[in-house]
Design a protein around this motif. Structure first.
Motif, PDB file in Angstrom:
ATOM      1  N   TYR A   1       0.802  -1.241   0.000  1.00 26.28           N
ATOM      2  CA  TYR A   1       0.000   0.000   0.000  1.00 26.28           C
ATOM      3  C   TYR A   1       0.823   1.273   0.000  1.00 26.28           C
ATOM      4  O   TYR A   1       0.516   2.233  -0.676  1.00 26.28           O
ATOM      5  CB  TYR A   1      -0.823   0.145   1.286  1.00 26.28           C
ATOM      6  CG  TYR A   1      -1.612  -0.989   1.755  1.00 26.28           C
ATOM      7  CD1 TYR A   1      -2.623  -1.512   0.974  1.00 26.28           C
ATOM      8  CD2 TYR A   1      -1.396  -1.525   3.017  1.00 26.28           C
ATOM      9  CE1 TYR A   1      -3.399  -2.560   1.437  1.00 26.28           C
ATOM     10  CE2 TYR A   1      -2.169  -2.564   3.489  1.00 26.28           C
ATOM     11  CZ  TYR A   1      -3.165  -3.084   2.700  1.00 26.28           C
ATOM     12  OH  TYR A   1      -3.924  -4.106   3.168  1.00 26.28           O
ATOM     13  N   ASN A   2       1.778   1.278   0.938  1.00 32.76           N
ATOM     14  CA  ASN A   2       2.401   2.557   1.283  1.00 32.76           C
ATOM     15  C   ASN A   2       3.695   2.811   0.524  1.00 32.76           C
ATOM     16  O   ASN A   2       4.448   3.713   0.875  1.00 32.76           O
ATOM     17  CB  ASN A   2       2.653   2.636   2.796  1.00 32.76           C
ATOM     18  CG  ASN A   2       1.378   2.762   3.598  1.00 32.76           C
ATOM     19  OD1 ASN A   2       1.318   2.322   4.732  1.00 32.76           O
ATOM     20  ND2 ASN A   2       0.355   3.374   3.007  1.00 32.76           N
TER      21      ASN A   2
ATOM     22  N   SER B   1       4.953   6.124  -0.326  1.00 34.56           N
ATOM     23  CA  SER B   1       4.097   6.814   0.646  1.00 34.56           C
ATOM     24  C   SER B   1       2.689   7.091   0.128  1.00 34.56           C
ATOM     25  O   SER B   1       2.021   8.021   0.595  1.00 34.56           O
ATOM     26  CB  SER B   1       4.757   8.102   1.154  1.00 34.56           C
ATOM     27  OG  SER B   1       5.958   7.779   1.841  1.00 34.56           O
ATOM     28  N   HIS B   2       2.238   6.275  -0.819  1.00 33.60           N
ATOM     29  CA  HIS B   2       0.839   6.374  -1.223  1.00 33.60           C
ATOM     30  C   HIS B   2      -0.038   5.771  -0.125  1.00 33.60           C
ATOM     31  O   HIS B   2       0.400   4.900   0.614  1.00 33.60           O
ATOM     32  CB  HIS B   2       0.617   5.639  -2.549  1.00 33.60           C
ATOM     33  CG  HIS B   2       1.351   6.271  -3.694  1.00 33.60           C
ATOM     34  ND1 HIS B   2       1.202   7.602  -4.028  1.00 33.60           N
ATOM     35  CD2 HIS B   2       2.262   5.771  -4.574  1.00 33.60           C
ATOM     36  CE1 HIS B   2       1.975   7.893  -5.055  1.00 33.60           C
ATOM     37  NE2 HIS B   2       2.641   6.806  -5.404  1.00 33.60           N
ATOM     38  N   PRO B   3      -1.282   6.219  -0.038  1.00 31.24           N
ATOM     39  CA  PRO B   3      -2.173   5.691   1.011  1.00 31.24           C
ATOM     40  C   PRO B   3      -2.916   4.440   0.553  1.00 31.24           C
ATOM     41  O   PRO B   3      -3.027   4.187  -0.651  1.00 31.24           O
ATOM     42  CB  PRO B   3      -3.167   6.839   1.203  1.00 31.24           C
ATOM     43  CG  PRO B   3      -3.289   7.427  -0.169  1.00 31.24           C
ATOM     44  CD  PRO B   3      -1.923   7.297  -0.816  1.00 31.24           C
TER      45      PRO B   3
ATOM     46  N   GLN C   1     -21.608   1.980  -1.866  1.00 22.79           N
ATOM     47  CA  GLN C   1     -21.310   2.329  -0.480  1.00 22.79           C
ATOM     48  C   GLN C   1     -19.827   2.151  -0.177  1.00 22.79           C
ATOM     49  O   GLN C   1     -19.201   1.204  -0.646  1.00 22.79           O
ATOM     50  CB  GLN C   1     -22.124   1.429   0.465  1.00 22.79           C
ATOM     51  CG  GLN C   1     -23.617   1.655   0.348  1.00 22.79           C
ATOM     52  CD  GLN C   1     -24.428   0.586   1.075  1.00 22.79           C
ATOM     53  OE1 GLN C   1     -23.861  -0.332   1.660  1.00 22.79           O
ATOM     54  NE2 GLN C   1     -25.737   0.724   1.022  1.00 22.79           N
TER      55      GLN C   1
ATOM     56  N   ILE D   1     -16.791   0.969   1.884  1.00 22.00           N
ATOM     57  CA  ILE D   1     -16.512  -0.048   2.904  1.00 22.00           C
ATOM     58  C   ILE D   1     -15.114   0.111   3.500  1.00 22.00           C
ATOM     59  O   ILE D   1     -14.796  -0.497   4.499  1.00 22.00           O
ATOM     60  CB  ILE D   1     -16.710  -1.487   2.370  1.00 22.00           C
ATOM     61  CG1 ILE D   1     -15.814  -1.754   1.161  1.00 22.00           C
ATOM     62  CG2 ILE D   1     -18.182  -1.712   2.036  1.00 22.00           C
ATOM     63  CD1 ILE D   1     -15.890  -3.199   0.678  1.00 22.00           C
ATOM     64  N   ARG D   2     -14.287   0.916   2.841  1.00 22.58           N
ATOM     65  CA  ARG D   2     -13.048   1.348   3.510  1.00 22.58           C
ATOM     66  C   ARG D   2     -12.729   2.768   3.095  1.00 22.58           C
ATOM     67  O   ARG D   2     -12.666   3.082   1.913  1.00 22.58           O
ATOM     68  CB  ARG D   2     -11.856   0.441   3.203  1.00 22.58           C
ATOM     69  CG  ARG D   2     -10.659   0.814   4.092  1.00 22.58           C
ATOM     70  CD  ARG D   2      -9.559  -0.218   4.149  1.00 22.58           C
ATOM     71  NE  ARG D   2      -8.866  -0.328   2.887  1.00 22.58           N
ATOM     72  CZ  ARG D   2      -8.006  -1.287   2.583  1.00 22.58           C
ATOM     73  NH1 ARG D   2      -7.770  -2.246   3.466  1.00 22.58           N
ATOM     74  NH2 ARG D   2      -7.415  -1.316   1.426  1.00 22.58           N
ATOM     75  N   LYS D   3     -12.540   3.597   4.098  1.00 20.04           N
ATOM     76  CA  LYS D   3     -12.162   4.977   3.845  1.00 20.04           C
ATOM     77  C   LYS D   3     -10.683   5.039   3.473  1.00 20.04           C
ATOM     78  O   LYS D   3      -9.901   4.184   3.883  1.00 20.04           O
ATOM     79  CB  LYS D   3     -12.412   5.824   5.108  1.00 20.04           C
ATOM     80  CG  LYS D   3     -13.885   5.946   5.471  1.00 20.04           C
ATOM     81  CD  LYS D   3     -14.082   6.784   6.718  1.00 20.04           C
ATOM     82  CE  LYS D   3     -13.589   6.045   7.958  1.00 20.04           C
ATOM     83  NZ  LYS D   3     -13.825   6.771   9.214  1.00 20.04           N
ATOM     84  N   PRO D   4     -10.292   6.044   2.700  1.00 19.49           N
ATOM     85  CA  PRO D   4      -8.878   6.127   2.327  1.00 19.49           C
ATOM     86  C   PRO D   4      -8.011   6.446   3.542  1.00 19.49           C
ATOM     87  O   PRO D   4      -8.453   7.135   4.465  1.00 19.49           O
ATOM     88  CB  PRO D   4      -8.848   7.274   1.315  1.00 19.49           C
ATOM     89  CG  PRO D   4     -10.044   8.109   1.639  1.00 19.49           C
ATOM     90  CD  PRO D   4     -11.094   7.156   2.142  1.00 19.49           C
ATOM     91  N   GLN D   5      -6.813   5.928   3.518  1.00 22.44           N
ATOM     92  CA  GLN D   5      -5.866   6.176   4.603  1.00 22.44           C
ATOM     93  C   GLN D   5      -5.375   7.626   4.518  1.00 22.44           C
ATOM     94  O   GLN D   5      -5.225   8.177   3.426  1.00 22.44           O
ATOM     95  CB  GLN D   5      -4.681   5.220   4.419  1.00 22.44           C
ATOM     96  CG  GLN D   5      -3.762   5.087   5.598  1.00 22.44           C
ATOM     97  CD  GLN D   5      -2.617   4.120   5.295  1.00 22.44           C
ATOM     98  OE1 GLN D   5      -2.256   3.924   4.131  1.00 22.44           O
ATOM     99  NE2 GLN D   5      -2.058   3.515   6.324  1.00 22.44           N
ATOM    100  N   THR D   6      -5.157   8.219   5.661  1.00 25.42           N
ATOM    101  CA  THR D   6      -4.617   9.589   5.681  1.00 25.42           C
ATOM    102  C   THR D   6      -3.103   9.544   5.886  1.00 25.42           C
ATOM    103  O   THR D   6      -2.552   8.533   6.329  1.00 25.42           O
ATOM    104  CB  THR D   6      -5.237  10.404   6.823  1.00 25.42           C
ATOM    105  OG1 THR D   6      -4.850   9.797   8.070  1.00 25.42           O
ATOM    106  CG2 THR D   6      -6.758  10.433   6.744  1.00 25.42           C
ATOM    107  N   MET D   7      -2.443  10.645   5.563  1.00 21.41           N
ATOM    108  CA  MET D   7      -0.999  10.732   5.818  1.00 21.41           C
ATOM    109  C   MET D   7      -0.700  10.561   7.305  1.00 21.41           C
ATOM    110  O   MET D   7       0.270   9.913   7.684  1.00 21.41           O
ATOM    111  CB  MET D   7      -0.479  12.084   5.304  1.00 21.41           C
ATOM    112  CG  MET D   7       0.970  12.375   5.624  1.00 21.41           C
ATOM    113  SD  MET D   7       2.148  11.085   5.141  1.00 21.41           S
ATOM    114  CE  MET D   7       2.032  11.207   3.366  1.00 21.41           C
TER     115      MET D   7
ATOM    116  N   GLN E   1      -2.240   8.733   9.356  1.00 20.14           N
ATOM    117  CA  GLN E   1      -2.291   7.306   9.690  1.00 20.14           C
ATOM    118  C   GLN E   1      -1.038   6.569   9.190  1.00 20.14           C
ATOM    119  O   GLN E   1      -0.553   5.648   9.843  1.00 20.14           O
ATOM    120  CB  GLN E   1      -3.551   6.676   9.094  1.00 20.14           C
ATOM    121  CG  GLN E   1      -4.828   7.126   9.809  1.00 20.14           C
ATOM    122  CD  GLN E   1      -6.085   6.592   9.149  1.00 20.14           C
ATOM    123  OE1 GLN E   1      -6.090   6.288   7.950  1.00 20.14           O
ATOM    124  NE2 GLN E   1      -7.157   6.482   9.918  1.00 20.14           N
ATOM    125  N   ILE E   2      -0.538   6.989   8.038  1.00 18.87           N
ATOM    126  CA  ILE E   2       0.656   6.318   7.503  1.00 18.87           C
ATOM    127  C   ILE E   2       1.821   6.405   8.495  1.00 18.87           C
ATOM    128  O   ILE E   2       2.560   5.457   8.679  1.00 18.87           O
ATOM    129  CB  ILE E   2       1.052   6.936   6.136  1.00 18.87           C
ATOM    130  CG1 ILE E   2       0.004   6.592   5.072  1.00 18.87           C
ATOM    131  CG2 ILE E   2       2.435   6.447   5.686  1.00 18.87           C
ATOM    132  CD1 ILE E   2       0.240   7.257   3.707  1.00 18.87           C
TER     133      ILE E   2
END
Lengths: 457, 457
Positions: A398-399, A402-404, A418, A420-426, A428-429
């Protein structure tokens, strides 16, 4: 003609466009109807004395998919203690899980494993050491165990995905069965289930041989076994020129063999299978957008640079896997379809945005570039990478760069889309990172003598 | 004999044992002294009119390492807007960063990019589209830009890591330079820096040819260029039979060519390089523990099952990369060293704990198994995988099989071992997941008619 693997799919170019405008690319989109229909297919496999289907959650462990799939009647095949924990967090009780892992539980893991077994989890012992570590608990609680056998032969789409032959380390090797069984018997432990998994993509002949071999092991060594688990490895067709496993025929073959086994022994065996790819692979679409286009000289390639690549689908880089591509114009028109080439088709190489030469969706098993025919997408058009429901979101770095982790959405059967998973934030990384302790940093510019007593590696 | 790549390493078997007992395996351990000395080596490269070194943070973007490396005097090479954001969060100002990316900035990304450029970030334009999107801003602010050239040739450890030839899409292809420059000139944009990156692992001959080619481009097309950036790609030796790039010799060659350029043109070129692997690869060690041992029959392999594998180091699976192995007994004795085989060496295959046949540390580029000689480790002994400082923590599918991102620690020059990344928790793994909306689930068991107007994909 619409390929078989899209038979149940309800995704349309318009839905792609609307979702892309709402959520921003890239994102994974799962088609609920495909998943529901694939669950239905597997649950309808012919069987002699009952069938339990475990969804191999390592293929895609997202909470919503686990909930959807178990709501259809499937149980869950977990590959690690963490997968069992994760499934439980999704609301699935332990008595609907089987655990088949290479892990050896120590400390808290061991305590947890005993707790999960107590709550009904089926523990599929894969080695003598695993057996020894759980033996006291299993004997005291009078809990039967399952045993995974390494059958000495295997199949798979590539050498590195071949789980059954000498190249893999999974399960109790057939040459060690008597020794491990002696250990179990000496402690009064009952093995009531036998498990063999031959590997992904096995052809039907190998799968049938697997059934024969496993029943032979079961008859020879496991008098208490009531369940025969054939593992997963139902090949799925991701591309129009590929053939999916005929699970109807496999079920019929297994039924016949289990009936013969019954006639010989009087034992009625319950059957289990563990599909992952077969359930979710073709329900998943990675929706990307065209960032850039480049041609590398007269003898070069036509590159299409997408806004997602290896960080969202690493299978082409890891295994040379092929995926179908669909081109949808930015205003929502289908321009190119994998199994029906449109006008002005040309050969293109689809790559991602990572600073990595291997970040390509068009690689062979040998790492060569294999351009693909499609109608030329324009800048900002959508390119949808199909067959990305299994081992994509679940098995990607994933990262990298450093992409989310990207957004995941599901297309419901009623047409709703709908999240089912929100995008990761910086934030959170980097949430678990700690700074360098500054008091130390001051010394880094001074040359320290290396202590001569240091036994340097 | 101690291999060159461990020359500065201060890790000892005792430190491994103590850290393992304190933090639990698996974990990554970085050796500060190696990093500091590698930074010193690169900063000491010969040069004609000045040198700037950018650390390619994609190799390992952890906050503490960024802080350590920039404290030595290196700037940062970022491969994405997110890497620039991440470096800034680590305390590094934008004027110490260069951005070379395949991304096309839209919306907030574009606003951010302009903000970063305003704060001093060097934007290394890689395509005509990138130039067009930033042209108005750069012209209005009178900001010079850098340009990455695709030189039409390349090198690399494998086809998929070959960044310079027709197989890669990075940079403005040499056949497009005039057109892109016309675009820049028409908008009054100055290109004051030229960048070529040839690819990892290039041999010295290719690297020297690269220098010649780049200076030729610079002389022919870029009258305003003051800086020549040679990219990264210094080969590092991870194994005793490998040779690292001779950066002293490369620096001398570059110096000579830059001086000749000066004599011809009167222009004094500043030189830049962008090492990643060279700085951190051999500073990193993945400390694992032996979970299990298995032999797959008489003609089979001796498998050693470790508590970390592809989810922590995917390079063997992706690229067939080889890493050195060290065996340390559970009481802290060094049993086996990569470059000095001990008694009772035998051939072993080291695998991880994932339910994946490719989860092996012993694969060739063709995906074949390549057993390795080492003293046989016992259960619970430590196996340390060396050369894992670059593209391991940064480029692994952390969460495959729902395993967490592992602890990272650094061995300080004073002998302290400090945590620089805490292990991921299960709650963090699922923190962005949303459940299936239940009101929808009720309908999933009812067969819905597919709307005939659906233009199914």
């Amino acid at each position: 003609m619409q390929p078989q693997f899209l038979k149940f799919c309800r995704l349309t170019p318009e839905i792609v466009k609307n979702a892309a405008e709402k959520f921003g690319t890239p994102f994974y989109l799962y088609d609920e109807n495909t998943i529901v229909e694939k669950c239905r297919q597997v649950l309808a496999m012919p069987n002699a004395f009952g069938l339990t289907v475990h969804y191999a959650m390592k293929a895609n462990p997202g909470k919503a998919l686990l909930q959807l799939i178990t709501a259809q009647g499937l149980n869950v095949d977990t590959s690690s203690l963490n997968e069992a924990r994760r499934a439980f967090l999704a609301g699935i009780p332990y008595d609907r899980m089987i655990l088949t892992t290479q892990e050896i539980p120590f400390g808290q893991d061991r305590t947890d494993l005993e707790k999960y077994i107590h709550a009904g989890l089926t523990y599929n012992v894969c080695s003598k050491r695993q057996l020894l570590l759980i033996a006291d608990y299993a004997a005291a609680e009078n809990v039967p165990l399952s045993m995974r056998i390494h059958p000495g032969v295997g199949s798979g789409e590539s050498a590195s995905r071949n789980t059954g032959d000498k190249y893999s380390s999974f399960g109790v090797h057939l040459t060690n069965i008597p020794e491990v069984l002696d250990t179990a018997n000496a402690r009064g432990i009952v093995i009531n289930r036998v498990h063999v998994h031959i590997g992904s993509g096995g052809d039907p002949v190998t799968w049938r041989e697997n059934i024969d071999r496993e029943l032979m092991f079961l008859e020879k060594y496991f008098p208490d076994a009531e369940t025969v688990n054939f593992g997963g490895g139902f090949k799925e067709a991701r591309m129009p020129d590929e053939d999916a496993a005929d699970i109807q025929a496999l079920g019929e073959y297994a039924t016949q063999r289990i009936l013969e086994f019954y006639q010989r022994t009087g034992r009625k065996l319950h059957m289990e299978v563990e599909p992952g790819t077969f359930i979710v692979a073709n329900a998943g679409f990675l929706v990307t957008r065209v960032l850039d286009k480049k041609r590398t000289g007269k003898d070069g390639f036509n590159f299409i640079i997408l806004d997602a690549g290896m960080e969202a689908n690493t299978r082409p880089l890891m295994y040379g896997s092929r995926h179908p591509f669909y081109v949808v114009s930015k205003d929502g028109q289908l321009l190119s379809h994998e199994s029906e080439k449109r006008k002005n088709s040309d050969a293109f190489v689809l790559v991602g945005k990572c600073c990595e030469s291997g970040d390509s969706q068009c690689l062979t098993k040998n790492g060569e570039i294999a351009p693909r025919l499609l109608t030329e997408p324009q800048l900002d058009d959508y390119v949808i990478i199909g067959g990305t429901g299994a081992y994509c979101s679940a098995m990607s770095p994933y990262n990298y760069n450093s992409h989310p982790q990207y957004t995941e959405v599901i297309l419901r059967r009623n047409g709703d889309v709908q999240v089912i998973r929100k995008p990761q934030t910086m934030e959170q990384i980097v949430q678990n990172e700690l700074p360098l302790e500054i008091s130390q940093t001051n010394s880094t510019n001074k040359r320290q003598k290396i202590n001569a007593s240091y036994p340097i590696f």
